[in-house]
Design a protein around this motif. Structure first.
Motif, PDB file in Angstrom:
ATOM      1  N   PRO A 166       0.821  -1.231   0.000  1.00 19.41           N
ATOM      2  CA  PRO A 166       0.000   0.000   0.000  1.00 19.41           C
ATOM      3  C   PRO A 166       0.842   1.263   0.000  1.00 19.41           C
ATOM      4  O   PRO A 166       0.441   2.270  -0.600  1.00 19.41           O
ATOM      5  N   ILE A 167       1.995   1.221   0.658  1.00 18.34           N
ATOM      6  CA  ILE A 167       2.850   2.419   0.696  1.00 18.34           C
ATOM      7  C   ILE A 167       3.383   2.745  -0.695  1.00 18.34           C
ATOM      8  O   ILE A 167       3.313   3.885  -1.150  1.00 18.34           O
ATOM      9  N   ALA A 168       3.884   1.707  -1.386  1.00 21.69           N
ATOM     10  CA  ALA A 168       4.427   1.937  -2.732  1.00 21.69           C
ATOM     11  C   ALA A 168       3.343   2.478  -3.662  1.00 21.69           C
ATOM     12  O   ALA A 168       3.572   3.441  -4.406  1.00 21.69           O
ATOM     13  N   VAL A 169       2.147   1.882  -3.603  1.00 22.46           N
ATOM     14  CA  VAL A 169       1.071   2.313  -4.505  1.00 22.46           C
ATOM     15  C   VAL A 169       0.666   3.753  -4.205  1.00 22.46           C
ATOM     16  O   VAL A 169       0.522   4.571  -5.120  1.00 22.46           O
ATOM     17  N   SER A 170       0.528   4.095  -2.920  1.00 26.07           N
ATOM     18  CA  SER A 170       0.055   5.447  -2.600  1.00 26.07           C
ATOM     19  C   SER A 170       1.087   6.501  -2.991  1.00 26.07           C
ATOM     20  O   SER A 170       0.733   7.548  -3.524  1.00 26.07           O
ATOM     21  N   VAL A 171       2.368   6.223  -2.742  1.00 27.30           N
ATOM     22  CA  VAL A 171       3.394   7.207  -3.117  1.00 27.30           C
ATOM     23  C   VAL A 171       3.426   7.359  -4.637  1.00 27.30           C
ATOM     24  O   VAL A 171       3.491   8.483  -5.160  1.00 27.30           O
ATOM     25  N   SER A 172       3.329   6.256  -5.343  1.00 24.62           N
ATOM     26  CA  SER A 172       3.393   6.344  -6.809  1.00 24.62           C
ATOM     27  C   SER A 172       2.197   7.116  -7.366  1.00 24.62           C
ATOM     28  O   SER A 172       2.343   7.952  -8.265  1.00 24.62           O
ATOM     29  N   ILE A 173       1.007   6.867  -6.809  1.00 27.74           N
ATOM     30  CA  ILE A 173      -0.172   7.595  -7.292  1.00 27.74           C
ATOM     31  C   ILE A 173      -0.061   9.076  -6.934  1.00 27.74           C
ATOM     32  O   ILE A 173      -0.330   9.957  -7.750  1.00 27.74           O
TER      33      ILE A 173
END
Lengths: 252, 264
Positions: free
Chosen positions: A132-139
């Motif tokens: 979830p951290i990777a996805v949120s930062v990327s978005i």
């Protein structure tokens, strides 16, 4: 205002405990069906030392896994947020990896690093919580409006200046939202490993020994202890969010 | 050369999946020092591309864009920009938002002097007392005024305004037009204003450039006579109405809805 914020949640917890006690009493359930809150007090008294030692083990390994997840997840999110190519390349891998139920990965890792209790537990906590951290930062980074960049770029600012002054702070609200999810996931990871790993450590191992010895109140006592740790860690994240991304809260 | 901004024979195309998409072809815009030129044209004709060229965010395929006789090859620090979206940073106070460019651009001002200048600009646009507020506490028009102060804080040579009042209601917009005149008197700048609003263009600018449809070239240039202090009443004089009619006709030509030539 302050008193209300503390008293209301405490009252809710008290009501929950009373209802639980009442349910067990009314149904006449024995301990092996469901222990009641009043059965937990002797369990805590008897094993208080173990709760402290093992609770600490669970807590620090979860936090260590989370810290790794934050570092790795943020780095991965930055790579995917800034580069379209990397996003296209990594998303399927990442989603596929996340789709594997972590319960199946736990025994594999447990065997792979058998006896390395701290290492394999931190590893699982990390694996389960970085997504979830990777996805949120990327978005957060990829949805930054171009005008924000242009304001600084037209003044000759470098990419890294734009990242530190605009992209990073702008992503913080999404980041903390993901971190709240990651906290609970990391706890699940830690406990799965502690339960599965032979001669494990932490509250998961205590739970397992309760199961082996048919000590049902102990098992329930561990669950409550886990919930307590989860709440503590969650509110630590909330406090961090208030400090670093409080500006995003519009409800006040 | 006495033009501060000089755009000559500029051609530019974006590469898309279905081949190059020409947006500008034969664009000429000249702005003398202290001048304020409004650029109008049909939707999607490449007006925003023009601002990116002047800001140095984009290098044209052909032709020349120069400021002070120097050809632009990349971003320079002497540009101030404001967009339709005020893009204020939500985590900063209004004062710190206005001070943002000074964190990038080299400045001789001390921290206290910079803050003093920011306060002066905010007061000029009527935002006294809002220095410590967050952008979320301001209305759309106020945000736009703060964004204008941010564009001016480092005393840029060139001010680029890309439809800054486009998202505001009519009354707020007219307020801001008058504020623009006040700002120009106190903080002289050389400016390019992109707009969809013909009344705005003749009220604010001293020259209006009409672009043709895509790919855009300079189709028509209208000089606005200097009548001293402009008030909103000026927009309802026969001269202003005649200018608006001319411009409206030129836009129709640009859209391909009317033949070239003077309106009947």
């Amino acid at each position: 205002m302050k008193a209300r914020q503390v008293l209301v949640p405490l009252a809710a917890v008290a009501i929950f405990l009373v209802l639980w006690e009442a349910l067990v009493w009314v149904m006449g359930w024995p301990n092996y069906r469901m222990a009641s809150p009043s059965d937990l007090i002797p369990a805590y008294e008897k094993y208080w030392n173990l709760f402290l030692v093992m609770g600490w083990q669970t807590l620090w390994r979860t936090v260590a896994g989370l810290i790794l997840a934050v570092i790795f997840g943020t780095a991965l999110g930055m790579i995917m947020g800034f580069s379209r190519t990397m996003r296209d390349a990594l998303y399927p891998l990442l989603v596929g990896f996340n789709a594997i139920p972590k319960a199946t990965v736990v025994p594999i890792v447990a065997l792979m690093f058998v006896g390395w209790h701290d290492f394999n537990t931190v590893l699982i906590a990390f694996i389960i919580s970085f997504f979830p951290i990777a996805v949120s930062v990327s978005i957060g980074l990829s949805t930054l409006e171009p005008e924000y960049r242009d304001i600084l770029r037209s003044l000759g600012a470098s990419q890294s200046t734009i990242f530190w002054k605009i992209a990073l702070p702008k992503t913080l609200p999404e980041f903390f939202g993901a971190l709240k999810v990651a906290v609970t996931l990391a706890f699940i990871g830690t406990n799965l490993m502690e339960i599965v790993s032979p001669h494990g450590r932490g509250l998961g191992a205590l739970f397992d020994s309760g199961k082996t010895n048919s000590d049902y109140p102990l098992m329930f006592a561990v669950l409550i202890a886990l919930a307590f740790l989860g709440i503590v860690l969650y509110y630590v994240v909330v406090a961090l969010e208030k400090t670093f991304a409080g500006w995003a809260d519009r409800t006040v | 050369m006495d033009n501060l901004i000089d755009i000559r024979g500029v051609r530019h195309a974006y590469s898309t999946a279905s081949g190059p998409l020409p947006v500008l072809d034969g664009l000429d815009v000249q702005v003398p020092e202290g001048g304020f030129v409004a650029v109008v044209g049909p939707s999607g004709c490449g007006k925003s591309t023009l601002t990116r060229l002047v800001a140095g965010l984009l290098i044209p395929d052909a032709g020349e864009v120069s400021v002070h006789g120097k050809r632009i090859t990349g971003p320079r620090s002497n540009v101030g920009m404001a967009f339709q979206n005020p893009v204020l940073l939500e985590w900063r106070t209004i004062l710190d938002n206005v001070l943002l460019p000074l964190e990038i651009v080299p400045t001789k001002l001390t921290k206290a002097q910079a803050a003093e200048r920011a306060r002066k600009l905010l007061s000029l646009v009527g935002l006294d007392g809002f220095e410590g507020k967050r952008p979320s506490e301001l209305s759309g028009g106020m945000k736009q005024r703060a964004s204008l102060c941010r564009a001016l804080i480092h005393s840029p040579e060139v001010l680029i305004l890309d439809e800054p009042f486009g998202a505001l209601d009519a009354f707020t917009r007219e307020d801001l037009w008058q504020i623009m005149h006040r700002v120009k008197a106190e903080e002289p700048f050389t400016g390019v204003l992109i707009t969809h609003d013909l009344r705005e263009s003749i009220f604010l600018a001293d020259q209006v450039v009409v672009l043709s449809g895509r790919p855009a070239r300079t189709q028509f240039v209208l000089d606005i006579p200097d009548t001293g202090v402009r008030t909103l009443d000026h927009l309802y004089t026969p001269e202003a109405v005649a200018m608006l009619n001319t411009l409206r006709h030129q836009i129709e030509v640009a859209q391909g809805r009317a033949p070239a030539g003077q309106p009947a």
